[in-house]
Design a protein around this motif. Structure first.
Motif, PDB file in Angstrom:
ATOM      1  N   ILE A  45     -65.522  -3.141  51.658  1.00  0.00           N
ATOM      2  CA  ILE A  45     -66.019  -2.439  50.439  1.00  0.00           C
ATOM      3  C   ILE A  45     -64.687  -1.293  49.804  1.00  0.00           C
ATOM      4  O   ILE A  45     -64.058  -1.426  48.713  1.00  0.00           O
ATOM      5  N   GLN A  46     -64.148  -0.693  50.648  1.00  0.00           N
ATOM      6  CA  GLN A  46     -62.967   0.199  50.546  1.00  0.00           C
ATOM      7  C   GLN A  46     -61.626  -0.570  50.281  1.00  0.00           C
ATOM      8  O   GLN A  46     -60.967  -0.137  49.271  1.00  0.00           O
ATOM      9  N   VAL A  50     -59.844  -0.273  46.609  1.00  0.00           N
ATOM     10  CA  VAL A  50     -58.416   0.148  46.473  1.00  0.00           C
ATOM     11  C   VAL A  50     -57.614  -1.044  45.615  1.00  0.00           C
ATOM     12  O   VAL A  50     -56.817  -0.832  44.665  1.00  0.00           O
ATOM     13  N   TYR A  51     -58.166  -2.263  46.074  1.00  0.00           N
ATOM     14  CA  TYR A  51     -57.357  -3.452  45.257  1.00  0.00           C
ATOM     15  C   TYR A  51     -57.841  -3.459  43.936  1.00  0.00           C
ATOM     16  O   TYR A  51     -56.925  -3.670  42.730  1.00  0.00           O
ATOM     17  N   LEU A  52     -59.093  -3.070  43.437  1.00  0.00           N
ATOM     18  CA  LEU A  52     -59.511  -2.960  42.020  1.00  0.00           C
ATOM     19  C   LEU A  52     -58.853  -2.109  41.418  1.00  0.00           C
ATOM     20  O   LEU A  52     -58.477  -2.047  40.039  1.00  0.00           O
ATOM     21  N   THR A  53     -58.696  -0.806  42.047  1.00  0.00           N
ATOM     22  CA  THR A  53     -58.214   0.358  41.179  1.00  0.00           C
ATOM     23  C   THR A  53     -56.639   0.308  40.993  1.00  0.00           C
ATOM     24  O   THR A  53     -55.914   0.556  40.151  1.00  0.00           O
ATOM     25  N   MET A  57     -54.499   0.162  37.604  1.00  0.00           N
ATOM     26  CA  MET A  57     -53.392   1.301  37.157  1.00  0.00           C
ATOM     27  C   MET A  57     -52.079   0.983  37.306  1.00  0.00           C
ATOM     28  O   MET A  57     -51.229   1.377  36.418  1.00  0.00           O
ATOM     29  N   LEU A  58     -51.681  -0.383  37.766  1.00  0.00           N
ATOM     30  CA  LEU A  58     -50.328  -0.764  37.586  1.00  0.00           C
ATOM     31  C   LEU A  58     -50.177  -1.868  37.091  1.00  0.00           C
ATOM     32  O   LEU A  58     -49.052  -2.597  37.186  1.00  0.00           O
ATOM     33  N   SER A  59     -51.073  -2.231  36.062  1.00  0.00           N
ATOM     34  CA  SER A  59     -51.047  -3.544  35.390  1.00  0.00           C
ATOM     35  C   SER A  59     -49.944  -3.213  34.180  1.00  0.00           C
ATOM     36  O   SER A  59     -49.501  -4.012  33.637  1.00  0.00           O
ATOM     37  N   ALA A  69     -46.979   2.198  44.279  1.00  0.00           N
ATOM     38  CA  ALA A  69     -48.324   1.705  44.347  1.00  0.00           C
ATOM     39  C   ALA A  69     -48.716   2.632  45.497  1.00  0.00           C
ATOM     40  O   ALA A  69     -50.022   3.105  45.534  1.00  0.00           O
ATOM     41  N   LEU A  70     -47.950   2.476  46.610  1.00  0.00           N
ATOM     42  CA  LEU A  70     -48.727   3.045  47.714  1.00  0.00           C
ATOM     43  C   LEU A  70     -48.839   4.708  47.590  1.00  0.00           C
ATOM     44  O   LEU A  70     -49.960   5.081  48.004  1.00  0.00           O
TER      45      LEU A  70
END
Length: 226
Positions: A45-46, A50-53, A57-59, A69-70
């Motif tokens: 889930i974490q 993180v992947y979804l956020t 945010m980076l799109s 990104a990191l």
């Protein structure tokens, strides 16, 4: 004995030594790294969040901006976890300290500005003077845009500090009122307790939203300069 309303915002100490650094490092154990091929549900889930956020945010960023990104993901996880841990009883929220929030906002803002002046010098300077500005307004507009640029890190830090501090104060005040009303009117105390529960749920949402807003604004500053 009367308790100070701002006692929960005082930097905690143990044996006379400040333990803020230990508290700041504590949220890192909430996000364990694993080398297993199949993770448990919590880690899965974490990683999904993180992947979804990060995807959202980076799109808007180009390849150069995506190298942050990191840093952006580490920032949102750190702020969100410290905000949530601060809602636990007898805990301390580092993000209620303006000095700490300025310590995060100023270097990140300065990094984006320096990056813009290095790689997009003309575009960065063009922000100080929009096209088509009348000649008499040019000096005043340059001063205003310069002030607005230097206010950005202060706005980042003050927004986070004010929202987290206000929520904690409301919880403290309503909790104290609930305890005081228990010996006066049980019905009124029950109503204030329901309000306290609803406010606590709202504060959980605010803790995550403020972490997202802080990181999103840093990401937008980066997008304007990278």
């Amino acid at each position: 004995m009367n308790e100070n309303l701002f006692a929960s915002f005082i930097t905690p100490t143990m044996m006379g030594l400040p333990i803020v650094i230990l508290i700041i490092m504590f949220p890192t154990i909430m996000f364990p790294s694993t080398g297993r091929l199949i993770n448990n549900r919590l880690v899965a889930i974490q990683q999904w969040l993180v992947y979804l956020t990060s995807k959202q945010m980076l799109s808007i960023h180009n390849r150069k901006g995506q190298t942050w990104a990191l840093m952006l993901m580490s920032l949102i996880l750190f702020i969100g976890s410290t905000n949530l841990l601060g809602l636990l009883p007898h805990s301390f929220t580092p993000t209620t300290q303006l000095s700490m929030n300025l310590g995060m906002a100023i270097p990140l803002w300065a990094g984006t500005v320096i990056l813009g002046f290095r790689y997009k010098t003309k575009a960065s300077l063009a922000h100080f003077l929009p096209q088509g500005t009348p000649l008499p307004l040019i000096p005043m507009l340059i001063i205003i845009e310069t002030i607005s640029l230097f206010i950005q890190p202060m706005a980042l830090a003050v927004r986070l500090t004010a929202n987290i501090t206000a929520g904690h104060l409301l919880i403290h005040l309503i909790g104290g009122a609930t305890l005081a009303l228990m010996s006066i009117s049980t019905a009124t105390a029950l109503i204030t307790f329901v309000i306290l529960v609803l406010l606590t749920i709202l504060e959980f949402a605010v803790a995550l939203i403020q972490a997202y807003v802080f990181t999103l604004l840093v990401s937008l500053y980066l997008h304007d300069n990278a």
